[in-house]
Design an enzyme around this catalytic site. Structure first.
Site, PDB file in Angstrom:
ATOM      1  N   CYS A  32      -9.052 -26.388   7.317  1.00 22.89           N
ATOM      2  CA  CYS A  32      -7.855 -25.692   7.811  1.00 22.89           C
ATOM      3  C   CYS A  32      -7.244 -26.433   8.993  1.00 22.89           C
ATOM      4  O   CYS A  32      -7.860 -27.296   9.609  1.00 22.89           O
ATOM      5  CB  CYS A  32      -8.181 -24.249   8.206  1.00 22.89           C
ATOM      6  SG  CYS A  32      -8.939 -24.071   9.835  1.00 22.89           S
ATOM      7  N   CYS A  62      -9.432 -26.172  12.178  1.00 18.90           N
ATOM      8  CA  CYS A  62     -10.654 -26.981  12.207  1.00 18.90           C
ATOM      9  C   CYS A  62     -10.368 -28.477  12.183  1.00 18.90           C
ATOM     10  O   CYS A  62     -11.165 -29.278  12.670  1.00 18.90           O
ATOM     11  CB  CYS A  62     -11.571 -26.583  11.047  1.00 18.90           C
ATOM     12  SG  CYS A  62     -12.296 -24.950  11.292  1.00 18.90           S
ATOM     13  N   ASP A  92      -2.260   8.199  -2.965  1.00 20.55           N
ATOM     14  CA  ASP A  92      -3.561   8.831  -3.201  1.00 20.55           C
ATOM     15  C   ASP A  92      -4.067   9.501  -1.935  1.00 20.55           C
ATOM     16  O   ASP A  92      -3.501   9.327  -0.857  1.00 20.55           O
ATOM     17  CB  ASP A  92      -4.585   7.783  -3.658  1.00 20.55           C
ATOM     18  CG  ASP A  92      -4.873   6.747  -2.566  1.00 20.55           C
ATOM     19  OD1 ASP A  92      -3.934   6.361  -1.850  1.00 20.55           O
ATOM     20  OD2 ASP A  92      -6.038   6.325  -2.429  1.00 20.55           O
ATOM     21  N   ASP A 127       0.866  -1.167   0.000  1.00 20.00           N
ATOM     22  CA  ASP A 127       0.000   0.000   0.000  1.00 20.00           C
ATOM     23  C   ASP A 127       0.911   1.228   0.000  1.00 20.00           C
ATOM     24  O   ASP A 127       2.060   1.153   0.424  1.00 20.00           O
ATOM     25  CB  ASP A 127      -0.864  -0.035   1.262  1.00 20.00           C
ATOM     26  CG  ASP A 127      -1.752   1.182   1.377  1.00 20.00           C
ATOM     27  OD1 ASP A 127      -2.007   1.817   0.342  1.00 20.00           O
ATOM     28  OD2 ASP A 127      -2.180   1.495   2.505  1.00 20.00           O
ATOM     29  N   SER A 128       0.387   2.352  -0.447  1.00 22.04           N
ATOM     30  CA  SER A 128       1.238   3.527  -0.634  1.00 22.04           C
ATOM     31  C   SER A 128       1.318   4.429   0.582  1.00 22.04           C
ATOM     32  O   SER A 128       2.138   5.336   0.628  1.00 22.04           O
ATOM     33  CB  SER A 128       0.699   4.353  -1.789  1.00 22.04           C
ATOM     34  OG  SER A 128      -0.602   4.824  -1.465  1.00 22.04           O
ATOM     35  N   GLY A 129       0.449   4.199   1.555  1.00 19.30           N
ATOM     36  CA  GLY A 129       0.343   5.137   2.667  1.00 19.30           C
ATOM     37  C   GLY A 129      -0.867   6.039   2.496  1.00 19.30           C
ATOM     38  O   GLY A 129      -1.198   6.819   3.389  1.00 19.30           O
ATOM     39  N   GLY A 130      -1.517   5.931   1.357  1.00 17.90           N
ATOM     40  CA  GLY A 130      -2.701   6.753   1.111  1.00 17.90           C
ATOM     41  C   GLY A 130      -3.798   6.523   2.132  1.00 17.90           C
ATOM     42  O   GLY A 130      -4.476   7.458   2.554  1.00 17.90           O
ATOM     43  N   HIS A 142      -7.811 -19.976  10.584  1.00 15.35           N
ATOM     44  CA  HIS A 142      -9.117 -20.404  10.080  1.00 15.35           C
ATOM     45  C   HIS A 142      -9.743 -19.347   9.179  1.00 15.35           C
ATOM     46  O   HIS A 142     -10.246 -19.651   8.098  1.00 15.35           O
ATOM     47  CB  HIS A 142     -10.097 -20.733  11.207  1.00 15.35           C
ATOM     48  CG  HIS A 142     -11.507 -20.824  10.685  1.00 15.35           C
ATOM     49  ND1 HIS A 142     -11.954 -21.930   9.997  1.00 15.35           N
ATOM     50  CD2 HIS A 142     -12.519 -19.917  10.646  1.00 15.35           C
ATOM     51  CE1 HIS A 142     -13.197 -21.702   9.574  1.00 15.35           C
ATOM     52  NE2 HIS A 142     -13.556 -20.482   9.966  1.00 15.35           N
ATOM     53  N   CYS A 159     -14.737 -27.026   7.072  1.00 15.23           N
ATOM     54  CA  CYS A 159     -13.437 -26.386   6.814  1.00 15.23           C
ATOM     55  C   CYS A 159     -12.301 -27.388   6.915  1.00 15.23           C
ATOM     56  O   CYS A 159     -12.296 -28.263   7.782  1.00 15.23           O
ATOM     57  CB  CYS A 159     -13.221 -25.240   7.787  1.00 15.23           C
ATOM     58  SG  CYS A 159     -11.698 -24.322   7.469  1.00 15.23           S
ATOM     59  N   ASP A 185      -8.134  -6.699  -0.584  1.00 12.72           N
ATOM     60  CA  ASP A 185      -7.344  -6.927   0.623  1.00 12.72           C
ATOM     61  C   ASP A 185      -8.215  -6.487   1.771  1.00 12.72           C
ATOM     62  O   ASP A 185      -9.075  -5.624   1.616  1.00 12.72           O
ATOM     63  CB  ASP A 185      -6.058  -6.103   0.624  1.00 12.72           C
ATOM     64  CG  ASP A 185      -6.332  -4.661   1.001  1.00 12.72           C
ATOM     65  OD1 ASP A 185      -6.730  -3.898   0.108  1.00 12.72           O
ATOM     66  OD2 ASP A 185      -6.198  -4.309   2.189  1.00 12.72           O
ATOM     67  N   GLN A 237     -10.361   7.516  -6.960  1.00 14.57           N
ATOM     68  CA  GLN A 237     -11.170   7.994  -5.845  1.00 14.57           C
ATOM     69  C   GLN A 237     -12.498   8.521  -6.395  1.00 14.57           C
ATOM     70  O   GLN A 237     -12.797   8.348  -7.563  1.00 14.57           O
ATOM     71  CB  GLN A 237     -10.417   9.084  -5.062  1.00 14.57           C
ATOM     72  CG  GLN A 237      -9.227   8.559  -4.268  1.00 14.57           C
ATOM     73  CD  GLN A 237      -9.631   7.698  -3.075  1.00 14.57           C
ATOM     74  OE1 GLN A 237     -10.780   7.698  -2.628  1.00 14.57           O
ATOM     75  NE2 GLN A 237      -8.683   6.929  -2.556  1.00 14.57           N
TER      76      GLN A 237
END
Length: 370
Positions: free
Chosen positions: A305, A308, A146, A92-95, A334, A303, A265, A188
């Site tokens: 995982c 589980c 941004d 991420d850019s910090g935006g 999980h 599940c 994300d 945006q």
RNA sequence: GGGAGUGUACCCAAGUGGCCAAAGGGGACGGGCUGUAAACCCGUUGGCGUUCGCCUUCGAUGGUUCGAAUCCAUCCGCUCCCA
């Protein structure tokens, strides 16, 4: 070196599947990226992350620039070797911190001056500086710097953020100097469809190998966000990956995918996991609730995982009540696996032209939005 | 045997005449979390009625007072010190 190949198209929506090739491997889309803000998906190891079938993770420029600093990461040969994750990484850019640390910053056209949340020292982030840091960090995909305004916002504020984000996108692209990293542009525009489309056009004209929608899930309702996505996403360049930043809940993912999004994300699986909240296809579980104390069942019978397959709800509840660190770890494993398994199923269903079926198999994805 | 303390709600602990159904912490119970200042934050925690009120409660009993968790007497329990 960086390539996006579409493979299937859902007949009933804008949903599509594809594969993103990066220097550190392929990403199957639609993809979900767990968040490892400070170079670690909190509470789990890269091995455990890999075992959830995660293709790509996210790290954060602002946090890593503060500590340990981009130079230290570079000294270790970049993020991949520093953090021990050899798969693709996006930074991420910090935006987003322009939004989330609003009380600690001052924005002007040059960039943003942050008061460090760690020691109060002043750190300025400009498009050039953000890209320079991201170049040093060495992620496979990096993001333009941004301005992410909160919602609801005044039309003037949203419009100003759009124009600034466009100017900053140009500067970000000019500053970028590593050909082995793909720089994505960010759109945006709040919930204003016209403004969003205007921003898409302007950012696309600058030209990027991928495009992101920022400034959503920042205060609006699920319905408002989905309504916006349905009118906006398909206007983004069709042959490039589309990334919806910071989203989200399972129903947001499905709605986003139907609108044509390829990447997401979100901190939810990990943050909520640490906070004793588990996702399942049919419901959410609050792992501390007294009702689980004697449960011999796993979090989710369906599940596969590690959590589980090996642990009961009764035990996991005990771990949280006793504040044992294994509780957050098991719940995070999980939750990430839940997200990745759902994404895999979504990709299969798109390939079969039957994405609608996801609502039956994962009732939690049912949306109230049109 | 002598002396000094102490007893408050599930636990620890403040409160020493009215603003006390009683601070604070823990625990318990419930809720929240969307590009992570988050293993965090918020709420509830004597009973009954939906404001607000009524009832029961600060070891026990009795008393002083318009009014007591707070003052007095006696009793019971616990702690420490000296024999």
């Amino acid at each position: 070196m960086f390539e996006f190949k579409k493979s299937a198209q859902d007949p009933n929506s804008y949903a599509r599947t594809g594969v993103l090739s990066t220097p550190h491997g392929q990403v199957r889309t639609p993809a979900f990226m767990p968040v490892g803000t400070a170079g670690s998906v909190k509470g789990i190891t890269p091995d455990q992350l890999g075992a959830t079938d995660t293709d790509i993770m996210l790290c954060n420029t602002y946090h890593l620039a503060l500590r340990p600093t981009a130079d230290v990461v570079a000294e270790f040969g970049g993020l991949h070797s520093f953090i021990g994750w050899n798969g693709p990484i996006l930074t991420d850019s910090g935006g987003f911190q322009v939004f989330s640390l609003a009380e600690l910053n001052h924005i002007d056209d040059d960039g943003v001056a942050f008061k460090s949340h760690i020691d109060g020292s002043l750190i300025t982030l400009t498009p050039e500086h953000s890209i320079e840091i991201q170049n040093k960090l060495g992620a496979d995909i990096i993001m333009a710097f941004d301005q992410c305004p909160p919602l609801p916002g005044t039309p003037e504020d949203i419009k100003a953020a759009v124009e600034r984000t466009i100017r900053w996108a140009k500067r970000s692209k000019t500053a970028h100097n590593r050909t082995d990293q793909a720089l994505f542009g960010i759109v945006q525009g709040g919930l204003d469809v016209n403004l969003r489309r205007h921003c898409i056009d302007a950012i696309a004209e600058i030209g990027f190998p991928g495009y992101a929608l920022g400034g959503l899930s920042v205060g609006e309702t699920h319905e408002e966000m989905v309504t916006c996505l349905n009118q906006v996403t398909h206007h983004m360049p069709e042959d490039k990956p589309r990334y919806l930043m910071g989203v989200g809940m399972p129903r947001d993912l499905v709605a986003g995918i139907r609108s044509g999004i390829d990447m997401f994300d979100c901190v939810l699986p990990t943050r909520n996991g640490r906070n004793a909240y588990a996702f399942t296809p049919t419901r959410s579980l609050k792992l501390r609730n007294a009702g689980h104390a004697l449960s011999h069942a796993p979090i989710d019978e369906t599940c596969d995982c590690y959590t589980c397959r090996n642990f009961t709800l009764g035990y996991i509840r005990h771990l949280f009540m006793a504040k044992e660190m294994l509780g957050p770890t098991l719940a995070s494993i999980h939750n990430i696996r839940f997200f990745q398994k759902m994404m895999a199923r979504i990709r299969d269903l798109i390939a079969q032209g039957n994405l609608e079926r996801i609502y039956e198999e994962y009732p939690v994805t049912k949306t109230t939005a049109k």
